[in-house]
Design an enzyme around this catalytic site. Structure first.
Site, PDB file in Angstrom:
ATOM      1  N   ASP A 119       3.176 -14.822  50.454  1.00  0.00           N
ATOM      2  CA  ASP A 119       2.473 -15.967  49.895  1.00  0.00           C
ATOM      3  C   ASP A 119       2.054 -16.896  51.052  1.00  0.00           C
ATOM      4  O   ASP A 119       1.463 -16.427  52.014  1.00  0.00           O
ATOM      5  CB  ASP A 119       3.364 -16.656  48.842  1.00  0.00           C
ATOM      6  N   HIS A 309       2.986 -10.826  41.637  1.00  0.00           N
ATOM      7  CA  HIS A 309       3.080 -11.568  42.895  1.00  0.00           C
ATOM      8  C   HIS A 309       4.472 -11.530  43.532  1.00  0.00           C
ATOM      9  O   HIS A 309       4.596 -11.538  44.751  1.00  0.00           O
ATOM     10  CB  HIS A 309       2.658 -13.017  42.654  1.00  0.00           C
TER      11      HIS A 309
END
Length: 338
Positions: A119, A309
């Protein structure tokens, strides 16, 4: 053999502090049981995560003979959260993060490091490799594709109105509104559960990439399969130190990051060996964003995992296997250690 993930109170690691360029950082520190190590791995987390987001990877690296360093980044957990203003927003920028990582490596006597990110941490590691190319021997990024420095400034609004509508949530996070919504321990708990996949009884979501945080749904959110129990309690405690304003500052740095990136325009090509792991179901960092990286990353290895994610904790065995095989291919570890 699957790795046993770290627990919040785990004697395999130490919680340490370091003052880096005037800011006190908290970091997780682990060495192999023998006390000796062949190299040092730095692991950089993203939003809304902590150093503990690497709880499945830290034991793996220690088992492979590495020293592991995983900091809480600026504004997160046990690391300071300077307010902006009076501090410049660049405190939360990629250059400052790179400088602090380099300083921590120096303090720990690590002349070379393997650098991993997820991220926002993925965005950070690309810049560390550009600002400090002599420090970084290998890079791996989970989910976050490489984005080269640009001569022209492109705002969040331009991105969201153009090629990346799923980035519109970043406008909400940058607005100052999220701090008003997620402003006590219970709301932090509901926010974190929602960000880690939990939903309400009728499928209500806490977050929409094209909108941001959805305040009316927070009270409805149930339990998360990937952030729960003692680990969720730990996250809530750590986020309750400062609230969410520090993590949200990262989304106000776009222009200052661009300004500092201008010094890197002649360093767009990263020659360091790279592993990029794509999460095939990531709704924000979508696979198509990574399709054109090869020209700027001549030593690129690609892998993918069938995950959304949070690949580090959703598919830890698959992620760890890709990293181990890449390190073997690069000659960093030998097959006998696997």
């Amino acid at each position: 053999m699957p790795v046993r993930p770290l627990e919040p109170e785990d004697d395999r690691i130490q919680h340490k502090k370091a003052v880096l360029n005037g800011v006190t950082y908290h970091y997780l520190y682990g060495v192999p049981p023998s006390g000796s190590y062949k190299g040092t791995v730095f692991l950089i987390h993203g939003w809304p995560d902590l150093s503990f987001g690497w709880r499945y990877q830290i034991p793996m690296f220690m088992e492979l003979g590495f020293r592991v360093v995983a900091p809480d980044m600026m504004g997160y957990g046990g690391t300071d959260a300077p307010e902006c203003p009076p501090n410049p927003i660049s405190m939360y920028g990629l250059k400052r993060a790179s400088d602090d990582i380099a300083e921590l490596a120096k303090q720990l006597g690590a002349e070379k490091i393997i650098l991993g990110g997820h991220d926002w941490g993925g965005f950070v590691i690309w810049r560390v490799a550009q600002w400090y190319p002599q420090l970084v021997s290998h890079i791996f990024s989970v989910c976050t594709p490489y984005t080269a420095p640009h001569r022209e400034y492109i705002s969040l609004e331009q991105l969201a109105d153009g090629p990346l509508p799923q980035f519109r949530y970043q406008i909400h996070l940058a607005s100052g509104e999220v701090e008003k919504i997620v402003n006590d321990e219970q709301k932090i708990r509901q926010f974190l559960k929602g960000m880690y996949g939990a939903k309400g009884p009728n499928g209500e979501e806490a977050f929409d990439p094209c909108k941001g945080v959805i305040p009316e749904n927070l009270p409805l959110i149930g339990e998360s399969r990937i952030l729960n129990g003692k680990v969720l309690d730990y996250y809530v405690r750590e986020y309750s130190r400062h609230g969410v304003f520090g993590p949200c500052y990262w989304y106000r740095t776009r222009k200052s990051n661009w300004e500092e990136d201008l010094a890197l325009l002649d360093k767009k090509v990263i020659h360091t060996p790279v592993l990029f792991i794509q999460a095939t179901y990531d709704s924000v960092l979508k696979p198509e964003m990574a399709k054109n990286m090869d020209a700027l990353l001549p030593n690129l290895t690609r892998g993918e995992v069938p995950s959304a994610h949070w690949a580090l904790t959703q598919k830890p065995e698959e992620v760890n296997s890709l990293i181990r095989k890449w390190l073997e291919k690069e000659g960093v570890i030998t097959k006998s250690l696997l």
